[in-house]
Design an enzyme around this catalytic site. Structure first.
Site, PDB file in Angstrom:
ATOM      1  N   VAL A  84       8.046   3.048   2.810  1.00 58.63           N
ATOM      2  CA  VAL A  84       8.695   1.723   3.281  1.00 58.63           C
ATOM      3  C   VAL A  84       7.363   0.675   3.115  1.00 58.63           C
ATOM      4  O   VAL A  84       6.258   0.822   3.658  1.00 58.63           O
ATOM      5  CB  VAL A  84       8.990   1.590   5.021  1.00 58.63           C
ATOM      6  CG1 VAL A  84       9.447   0.236   5.478  1.00 58.63           C
ATOM      7  CG2 VAL A  84      10.005   2.818   5.097  1.00 58.63           C
ATOM      8  N   HIS A  85       7.747  -0.661   2.559  1.00 58.75           N
ATOM      9  CA  HIS A  85       6.596  -1.401   2.393  1.00 58.75           C
ATOM     10  C   HIS A  85       7.346  -3.115   2.410  1.00 58.75           C
ATOM     11  O   HIS A  85       6.777  -3.864   2.557  1.00 58.75           O
ATOM     12  CB  HIS A  85       5.786  -1.537   1.493  1.00 58.75           C
ATOM     13  CG  HIS A  85       6.181  -1.722   0.062  1.00 58.75           C
ATOM     14  ND1 HIS A  85       7.095  -1.047  -0.747  1.00 58.75           N
ATOM     15  CD2 HIS A  85       6.373  -2.668  -0.671  1.00 58.75           C
ATOM     16  CE1 HIS A  85       7.375  -1.443  -1.869  1.00 58.75           C
ATOM     17  NE2 HIS A  85       6.998  -2.567  -1.952  1.00 58.75           N
ATOM     18  N   ARG A  86       8.771  -3.053   2.061  1.00 61.52           N
ATOM     19  CA  ARG A  86       9.325  -4.311   1.755  1.00 61.52           C
ATOM     20  C   ARG A  86       9.169  -5.336   3.043  1.00 61.52           C
ATOM     21  O   ARG A  86       9.699  -4.930   4.160  1.00 61.52           O
ATOM     22  CB  ARG A  86      10.836  -3.830   1.664  1.00 61.52           C
ATOM     23  CG  ARG A  86      11.654  -4.854   0.812  1.00 61.52           C
ATOM     24  CD  ARG A  86      11.144  -5.183  -0.482  1.00 61.52           C
ATOM     25  NE  ARG A  86      11.040  -4.015  -1.617  1.00 61.52           N
ATOM     26  CZ  ARG A  86      10.226  -4.115  -2.576  1.00 61.52           C
ATOM     27  NH1 ARG A  86       9.594  -5.184  -2.736  1.00 61.52           N
ATOM     28  NH2 ARG A  86      10.309  -3.363  -3.458  1.00 61.52           N
TER      29      ARG A  86
ATOM     30  N   ASP B  60      12.312   2.077   0.076  1.00 62.43           N
ATOM     31  CA  ASP B  60      12.551   0.592  -0.096  1.00 62.43           C
ATOM     32  C   ASP B  60      11.854   0.093  -1.292  1.00 62.43           C
ATOM     33  O   ASP B  60      11.975  -1.070  -1.716  1.00 62.43           O
ATOM     34  CB  ASP B  60      12.604  -0.341   1.203  1.00 62.43           C
ATOM     35  CG  ASP B  60      11.063  -0.484   1.560  1.00 62.43           C
ATOM     36  OD1 ASP B  60      10.265  -0.049   0.950  1.00 62.43           O
ATOM     37  OD2 ASP B  60      11.020  -1.118   2.652  1.00 62.43           O
TER      38      ASP B  60
END
Ligand code: UD1
Ligand code: UDP
Length: 353
Positions: free
Chosen positions: A202-204, A277
């Site tokens: 997850v990094h969005r 994501d």
């Protein structure tokens, strides 16, 4: 031909690697790292593992607001274009490094070639969507990974210089998969068995910067019946700590530092499924026959959803839980984004431009 390649973030090192290798056989490449990513695990490790030559220039820009970061990159790139007088500026994907180089090259009247042209999420609140659209409209050569990406460009009136080349990440994964089998010991190191764990990333910004979305995602992932291996981007670690979520979820899943490409491809290859994501990981999952649960409401890689390998669950906790248990891996794996020879096709198009 003299090509000035500009990269700066993790996925761009991976995308540039097969193209640079092909390019350098017959052309001069000046390799520029903006410094957007600077942690060892987000930058140096890819240069070492993929034998990418040391950047000729490192702008050392680092993290900042969008405007400050992009402006600092632009100032540095402008000087380099003046000094190096390239024939083409080559950019990848949709980061601030991509847009900075495209704006400067357009004003310096240097041809721009964009790898991964024509991708659209139709979500203008994503910084990446702004970067993609503006870069495509500044570009002279648009390397689209699929017919649907080329169609997106046509709908915006962009027809000249468009080449459907396939996806360079397919080239990269094919190279890495074999090497990863021999080189990587990550599954043993983590004590997980093939087919019996979920990989998560997850990094969005839309997920990390909204505490409610982030908590729903973490809670949904922690409900997985299989162990979750989660190499966490520093942006996500910061957000988890800031919102008091780190301590809760560090016990629920294997939160680890970001890993190098060979370890990541090995983890993705062995995973029962992946929840992410990331743009790149959705495609890599497809190439490696790993079902993908996408933690977004929309995707640029729509074909992976249409053919049943990817489901969009957004940040809805119950949908994430369901998607982590339901069966959805179809038999068919059609060649959606080329056959792993995109770098050669890009080189051919550059040669005849
Ligand atoms: C950037 C791209 C995104 C891409 C992602 C790949 C933009 C607008 N975003 O997002 O499209 O998917 O890279 O991973 O270009 N940080 C570190 N160390 C680093 C780099 C970043 O700690 O080496 C932290 C900093 O707190 C920084 C934050 O991560 O503020 C965000 O970094 P940034 O490069 O602005 O965006 P990404 O989220 O990495
Ligand atoms: N990746 C990696 N190590 C990790 C996480 C991801 O090498 O710990 C690789 C992954 O294989 C893919 C790329 O990084 O090639 C995706 O980058 P990211 O998700 O940061 O960006 P995006 O593709 O969303 O722009």
């Amino acid at each position: 031909m003299k090509v000035l390649t500009v990269v700066g973030a993790r996925p761009q090192f991976i995308k540039a690697f097969p193209v640079s290798q092909a390019l350098r056989e017959s052309h001069e490449e000046v390799f520029v790292h903006t410094g957007q990513h600077y942690d060892e695990g987000l930058s140096d490790i890819f240069f070492e593992e993929l034998a990418i030559p040391e950047p000729d220039y490192h702008l050392g820009v680092g993290s900042a607001s969008h405007a400050t970061q992009t402006a600092e990159m632009m100032t540095g790139i402008e000087s380099l274009i003046d000094e190096e007088s390239p024939d083409v500026v080559l950019v990848y994907g949709d980061t601030n490094s991509t847009l900075a180089a495209a704006i400067v090259a357009a004003k310096e009247d240097v041809a721009i070639a964009h790898v991964e042209a024509g991708l659209r999420s139709e979500n203008w609140s994503m910084p990446e969507e702004v970067n993609r659209v503006l870069t495509d409209h500044a570009s002279d050569l648009l390397f689209a990974p699929s017919e649907s990406a080329a169609e997106n460009l046509r709908e915006e009136g962009l027809t000249a210089g468009v080449h459907v080349t396939g996806d360079v990440m397919h080239d990269a994964v094919l190279h890495a998969r074999t090497r990863a089998q021999d080189y990587s010991s990550i599954t043993d190191d983590l004590g997980v068995d093939d087919g019996e764990y979920v990989l998560a990333t997850v990094h969005r910004a839309g997920n990390t910067d909204d505490p409610e979305r982030l908590e729903a995602i973490m809670s949904g992932l922690s409900a997985s019946p299989a162990p979750v291996v989660f190499p966490a981007h520093p942006r996500t670690v910061g957000a988890l700590e800031q919102h008091g979520l780190w301590e809760t979820y560090a016990d629920e899943m294997r939160l680890i530092e970001p890993v190098g490409y060979l370890d990541f491809v090995r983890l993705l290859d062995g995973a029962e499924r992946v929840a992410t994501d990331s743009g790149g990981v959705q495609k890599e999952a497809f190439y490696l026959d790993t079902p993908c649960v996408t933690l977004r409401n929309e995707t640029e890689w729509t074909e992976t959803v249409e053919c049943g390998w990817n489901v969009l669950v957004g940040a809805r906790e119950s949908d994430i839980r369901t998607a982590l248990t339901q069966q959805f891996a179809p038999e068919e794996n059609p060649p959606l984004y080329g056959d792993g020879t995109a770098a050669t096709r890009i080189l051919d198009a550059l040669n005849y431009a």
